[in-house]
Design an enzyme around this catalytic site. Structure first.
Site, PDB file in Angstrom:
ATOM      1  N   TYR A 188     -14.169 -41.352  -9.263  1.00 28.81           N
ATOM      2  CA  TYR A 188     -14.691 -41.839  -7.978  1.00 28.81           C
ATOM      3  C   TYR A 188     -13.781 -41.454  -6.811  1.00 28.81           C
ATOM      4  O   TYR A 188     -13.848 -42.051  -5.746  1.00 28.81           O
ATOM      5  CB  TYR A 188     -14.873 -43.354  -8.014  1.00 28.81           C
ATOM      6  CG  TYR A 188     -15.983 -43.849  -8.932  1.00 28.81           C
ATOM      7  CD1 TYR A 188     -16.693 -42.976  -9.752  1.00 28.81           C
ATOM      8  CD2 TYR A 188     -16.321 -45.198  -8.976  1.00 28.81           C
ATOM      9  CE1 TYR A 188     -17.694 -43.439 -10.589  1.00 28.81           C
ATOM     10  CE2 TYR A 188     -17.333 -45.663  -9.803  1.00 28.81           C
ATOM     11  CZ  TYR A 188     -18.011 -44.778 -10.616  1.00 28.81           C
ATOM     12  OH  TYR A 188     -19.013 -45.242 -11.440  1.00 28.81           O
ATOM     13  N   ASP A 236     -15.377 -45.927 -26.078  1.00 31.45           N
ATOM     14  CA  ASP A 236     -16.617 -46.000 -26.861  1.00 31.45           C
ATOM     15  C   ASP A 236     -16.512 -47.099 -27.915  1.00 31.45           C
ATOM     16  O   ASP A 236     -17.428 -47.892 -28.126  1.00 31.45           O
ATOM     17  CB  ASP A 236     -16.966 -44.638 -27.494  1.00 31.45           C
ATOM     18  CG  ASP A 236     -15.748 -43.887 -28.016  1.00 31.45           C
ATOM     19  OD1 ASP A 236     -14.614 -44.291 -27.724  1.00 31.45           O
ATOM     20  OD2 ASP A 236     -15.942 -42.880 -28.728  1.00 31.45           O
TER      21      ASP A 236
END
Ligand code: NAI
Length: 330
Positions: free
Chosen positions: A122, A202
Site C-alpha cells: 500500500y 496462509d
C-alpha cells in the site's frame, strides 16, 4: 476538549451522528470540529483529503473518522492510505472480541490485530512498465518493521496479554518479509516475558477458521492486516461491530473497520456500534476512561438484551432504534 470529526461518505454521516449523540448523552464534554474528506468532498473541493483537514488533525491531534469512499479507477489515491501516510499513523489497532447476544461459532475470541499502516503493497508506488504490464512495489523498511512489532509488544505488555504472533510469507517473499521477520525476532528478544510465535499468513487463515481463541495479539504488514482484520470481524459478528484506531507518535485517528456501505447508505439501516466503539477507544486514548467504560457497557447490555438491533445483527431495527437503546442503557 476538541476532537476532529470527519463524517465521511455513505453511512459515515449516519454512524458518526449516532456516535456523537451517545457521547453527548454520556456527558463527555467534547467540542467536535467538523472536517471533510472522501468522495463527496472531492466533488466539492476537487480533493479527497483537503489540506485543511490534515491541518485540523495536526492541530487537535485526535480525530474520529467515518468511512470514506475512494472512487475506483479515477486516478485518486486511497484517502485512507494517504491519511495514514501523511500523519504517519503507523499502527492500525483492531480489537476483536466475542460480544454478548451475538451468535457466532466461537465464544471466547479476544484478540487484537496490529497492522503496519504505512508501507508494504500500500505504499502507493505503482507504475506501468509497458502497456499491459504493471508493477506495484512492496516496500519494507527495517525502521517501520521494528517499530510496528515493538508497538505490538508494548501494547501486549500494557494490556496484560500473554502472546504476540507475527504473521508473514517469508518463505516466498524472501527479502521483504525476510527483513520483517528478522526485525520481529530481534524486537521479541527484548520482551522475554511475552510469548512470541511466527505463522505463515496462509496457515494463520486456516488456524483462525479452526480456532481463533488461541490467538492474542497478531502483528503483520499492511495488506495481510487489511484482509485479516475483516476476517476477524466476521468471526465475532461482522463489520458493524468492530472498532479500530490508527495510531502514530503524534496523532491518532479512530475509525470503524467497515467501509461506506453504499448498498445501505441513506436508509437508516447502518449499525453504529463499530463507529461508537471506535469512539470508546478514542475516549480511552484521551484519558476519558470512565466515560469510555460506561459507553462500552451500554453497548454490551444492548446487545445482550437484543432489542432494537439492526438487520446485520439479525434484528429489524434501525440506526435510530439501536442508538436510542444504547443511550437508554448508559
Ligand atoms: P463495506 O464495509 O462498506 O461493506 C461491506 C458489507 O458490509 C456491505 O454489505 C455493507 O452493507 C455491510 N456493512 C458495512 N458496514 C456496516 C454497518 N455499519 N452496518 C451494517 N452493515 C454494514 O465494504 P465495501 O462495500 O467493500 O466498500 C465500500 C466503500 O467503502 C469503498 O469505496 C471502499 O473503498 C470504502 N472503504 C472505506 C474504508 C474506510 O474509510 N476506512 C474501509 C473499507 C472500505
Amino acid at each position: 476538549m476538541h476532537v476532529v470529526l470527519i463524517p465521511g461518505d455513505g453511512i459515515g454521516p449516519e454512524v458518526t451522528a449516532a456516535t456523537q449523540r451517545v457521547v453527548a448523552a454520556a456527558g463527555v464534554p467534547i467540542s467536535w470540529v467538523v472536517a471533510h474528506a472522501g468522495a463527496a468532498c472531492a466533488e466539492r473541493f476537487g480533493d479527497l483529503l483537503p489540506p485543511e483537514t490534515l491541518d485540523l488533525i495536526r492541530r487537535y491531534r485526535v480525530a474520529l473518522k467515518g468511512p470514506c469512499t475512494t472512487p475506483v479507477g479515477e486516478g485518486f489515491r486511497s484517502i485512507n492510505v494517504r491519511l495514514r501516510q501523511e500523519l504517519d499513523l503507523y499502527a492500525s489497532v483492531r480489537p476483536v472480541r466475542t460480544l454478548p447476544g451475538i451468535q457466532v461459532p466461537f465464544q471466547d475470541v479476544d484478540l487484537i490485530v496490529v497492522r503496519e499502516n504505512t508501507e508494504g503493497l500500500y505504499s502507493g508506488l505503482e507504475h506501468v512498465v509497458v502497456a499491459g504490464v504493471v508493477e506495484s512495489l512492496r516496500v519494507v523498511t527495517q525502521r517501520a518493521a521494528e517499530r510496528i512489532v515493538r508497538f505490538a509488544f508494548e501494547l501486549a505488555r500494557r494490556e496484560g496479554r500473554a502472546k504476540v504472533t507475527f504473521c508473514h510469507k517469508a518463505d516466498v517473499l524472501r527479502l521483504s518479509d525476510g527483513l520483517f521477520l528478522q526485525a520481529a525476532r530481534q524486537v521479541a528478544a527484548d520482551f522475554p516475558f511475552i510469548e512470541f510465535e511466527e505463522r505463515r499468513i496462509d496457515n494463520l487463515c486456516m488456524e483462525l477458521a479452526l480456532d481463533p481463541t488461541r490467538f492474542d495479539v497478531l502483528v503483520m504488514e499492511n495488506l495481510f492486516g487489511d484482509v485479516i482484520s475483516d476476517l476477524c470481524a466476521g468471526l465475532v459478528g461482522g463489520l458493524g461491530l468492530v472498532p479500530g484506531a490508527n495510531i502514530g507518535s503524534r496523532y491518532a485517528v479512530f475509525e470503524a473497520v467497515h467501509g461506506s456501505a453504499p448498498d445501505i447508505a441513506g436508509k437508516g439501516l447502518a449499525n453504529p456500534i463499530a463507529c461508537l466503539r471506535s469512539a470508546v477507544l478514542l475516549l480511552d486514548h484521551i484519558g476519558q476512561r470512565t466515560a469510555a467504560a460506561r459507553i462500552e457497557s451500554a453497548v454490551l447490555r444492548t446487545l445482550q438484551r437484543g432489542v432494537g438491533l439492526t438487520r446485520d445483527l439479525g434484528g429489524d431495527g434501525t440506526t435510530e432504534t439501536l442508538t436510542a437503546e444504547i443511550i437508554r442503557h448508559l
